[in-house]
Motif scaffolding. Structure first.
Motif, PDB file in Angstrom:
ATOM      1  N   LEU A  66       0.799  -1.256   0.151  1.00 23.48           N
ATOM      2  CA  LEU A  66       0.505   0.450   0.230  1.00 23.48           C
ATOM      3  C   LEU A  66       0.369   1.520   0.117  1.00 23.48           C
ATOM      4  N   PRO A  67       0.819   2.239  -0.901  1.00 22.58           N
ATOM      5  CA  PRO A  67       2.032   3.161  -0.908  1.00 22.58           C
ATOM      6  C   PRO A  67       1.406   3.894  -0.035  1.00 22.58           C
ATOM      7  N   PHE A  68       1.794   5.037   1.018  1.00 22.73           N
ATOM      8  CA  PHE A  68       1.827   5.621   1.607  1.00 22.73           C
ATOM      9  C   PHE A  68       1.589   6.478   1.469  1.00 22.73           C
ATOM     10  N   THR A  69       1.450   7.015   0.519  1.00 19.65           N
ATOM     11  CA  THR A  69       2.009   8.457  -0.559  1.00 19.65           C
ATOM     12  C   THR A  69       1.137  10.007   0.223  1.00 19.65           C
ATOM     13  N   PRO A  70       2.302  10.561   0.482  1.00 18.87           N
ATOM     14  CA  PRO A  70       1.630  12.653   1.013  1.00 18.87           C
ATOM     15  C   PRO A  70      -0.037  12.562   1.221  1.00 18.87           C
ATOM     16  N   ALA A  71      -0.529  12.274  -0.153  1.00 20.63           N
ATOM     17  CA  ALA A  71      -1.756  12.727  -0.378  1.00 20.63           C
ATOM     18  C   ALA A  71      -2.578  11.812   0.971  1.00 20.63           C
ATOM     19  N   LEU A  72      -2.190  10.315   0.235  1.00 21.49           N
ATOM     20  CA  LEU A  72      -3.111   9.295   1.224  1.00 21.49           C
ATOM     21  C   LEU A  72      -3.175   8.938   2.886  1.00 21.49           C
ATOM     22  N   GLU A  73      -1.287   9.929   2.867  1.00 17.26           N
ATOM     23  CA  GLU A  73      -1.576  10.453   5.133  1.00 17.26           C
ATOM     24  C   GLU A  73      -1.818  11.567   5.029  1.00 17.26           C
ATOM     25  N   GLN A  74      -1.979  12.685   4.221  1.00 19.22           N
ATOM     26  CA  GLN A  74      -2.661  13.612   4.902  1.00 19.22           C
ATOM     27  C   GLN A  74      -4.765  13.132   4.925  1.00 19.22           C
ATOM     28  N   GLN A  75      -4.905  12.433   3.832  1.00 18.40           N
ATOM     29  CA  GLN A  75      -5.899  11.560   4.236  1.00 18.40           C
ATOM     30  C   GLN A  75      -6.602  10.866   5.928  1.00 18.40           C
ATOM     31  N   LEU A  76      -5.558  10.074   5.637  1.00 13.90           N
ATOM     32  CA  LEU A  76      -6.006   9.021   7.143  1.00 13.90           C
ATOM     33  C   LEU A  76      -5.767  10.043   8.135  1.00 13.90           C
ATOM     34  N   ARG A  77      -4.751  11.796   8.107  1.00  4.79           N
ATOM     35  CA  ARG A  77      -5.490  12.374   9.825  1.00  4.79           C
ATOM     36  C   ARG A  77      -6.403  13.719   8.878  1.00  4.79           C
ATOM     37  N   HIS A  78      -7.052  13.185   8.280  1.00  3.09           N
ATOM     38  CA  HIS A  78      -8.516  14.256   7.525  1.00  3.09           C
ATOM     39  C   HIS A  78      -9.170  13.338   8.970  1.00  3.09           C
ATOM     40  N   TRP A  79      -9.343  12.225   8.471  1.00  2.00           N
ATOM     41  CA  TRP A  79     -10.563  11.159   8.881  1.00  2.00           C
ATOM     42  C   TRP A  79     -10.216  10.596  10.237  1.00  2.00           C
TER      43      TRP A  79
END
Length: 295
Positions: free
Chosen positions: A6-19
């Motif tokens: 699973l690629p933990f890209t900066p965009a995905l990291e931001q999504q996780l923080r948002h959720w």
């Protein structure tokens, strides 16, 4: 099966923080009841399926509290049975409770997709035909839902409009036909980019091959029609290649009812694409249980 990464890209990291922030808001009002307490917890599968979301949960808890320890006795993409432990946690009790709902919701959603995908892939076993997903995904969850499809043994179609050009009915109508649409895209797209034409008739499929499309998505054809059409398209492709065309051709069937997968696989297509695992799958039931006492 070997689980994809699973690629933990900066965009995905931001999504996780948002959720996480969406659920926690200004702060968990129940946290004072757990102040200073540490605990352990387990995720338990309540039904059979394919687990997906362990790596994601581990990252979520790490973002919430780097001191939380996550162990994954079951890897993403592995089958699970009822009452099986799929994930173990240890850390501050308040952190475990704060991340519980977000992590479980995502894992249950992704595990449901992986489970549904695996069932369809099993139907195609031995045929040599791959099962591909589509762009019918939940906004904001596309990367994760497509990851879940791969965990279930499926193949990812294009992730977005910039991965490959797929020319559909409206493109063909507004561009003035198949040949004109393919030529316009070829003139602008980078050379590695693939051009796929969605065909609804035999004539459109043939025009796509002659225009040098890399793939033809055959939408709404019956197995009987495809059984007659696919060999003709292969022959047409060989002729185009001999005349200096692009050569390899991928034929894909779409609009296929899941119960008819093997009939379509027998037509000679390379891929069958379906949105069903993402759009129709129920969540896989998982629950989180704390070990007591927590001191």
């Amino acid at each position: 099966m070997h689980a994809p990464s699973l690629p933990f890209t900066p965009a995905l990291e931001q999504q996780l923080r948002h959720w996480l922030a969406e659920d926690i808001g200004r702060g968990d009002l129940s946290a004072p009841a757990l102040a200073g307490r540490r605990g352990t917890a387990q995720w338990i599968a309540r039904q059979p399926g394919v687990f997906c979301g362990g790596a994601l949960a581990a990252r979520l808890f790490a973002l919430l509290d780097p001191a939380v320890t996550v162990r994954l006795p079951v890897a993403d993409g592995e089958p699970v049975q009822p009452d099986q432990v799929v994930l173990q946690l240890e850390g501050e009790a308040a952190a475990l409770v704060a991340g519980e709902r977000t992590a479980l919701n995502l894992a249950m959603r992704l595990s449901g997709i992986a489970t549904a995908t695996a069932a369809l892939v099993a139907e195609l076993e031995g045929t040599g035909v791959g099962l591909a997903d589509t762009r019918k995904t939940t906004p904001g969850l596309r990367v994760l839902e497509k990851y879940a499809v791969r965990c279930g043994g499926g193949i990812n179609h294009r992730l977005g409009l910039d991965d490959a050009a797929m020319l559909k009915e409206n493109h063909l109508a507004w561009a003035g036909g198949v040949a004109a649409a393919v030529a316009a895209v070829r003139a602008q797209a980078p050379w590695p980019a693939r051009v796929i034409v969605e065909a609804e008739t035999d004539a459109e499929a043939g025009a796509a091959v002659r225009a040098g499309a890399d793939g033809v998505l055959l939408d709404g054809f019956s197995p009987e029609r495809l059984s007659a059409l696919v060999p003709r398209l292969r022959q047409l492709c060989h002729g185009a290649a001999a005349a200096g065309g692009r050569g390899a051709l991928v034929l894909e069937a779409s609009g296929v009812a899941p119960e008819h997968l093997r009939a379509y696989a027998a037509t000679g297509v390379d891929l069958i694409s379906t949105s069903a695992p993402v759009t129709r799958s129920p969540w896989l039931d998982l629950s989180m249980r704390f070990a007591l006492p927590m001191a």
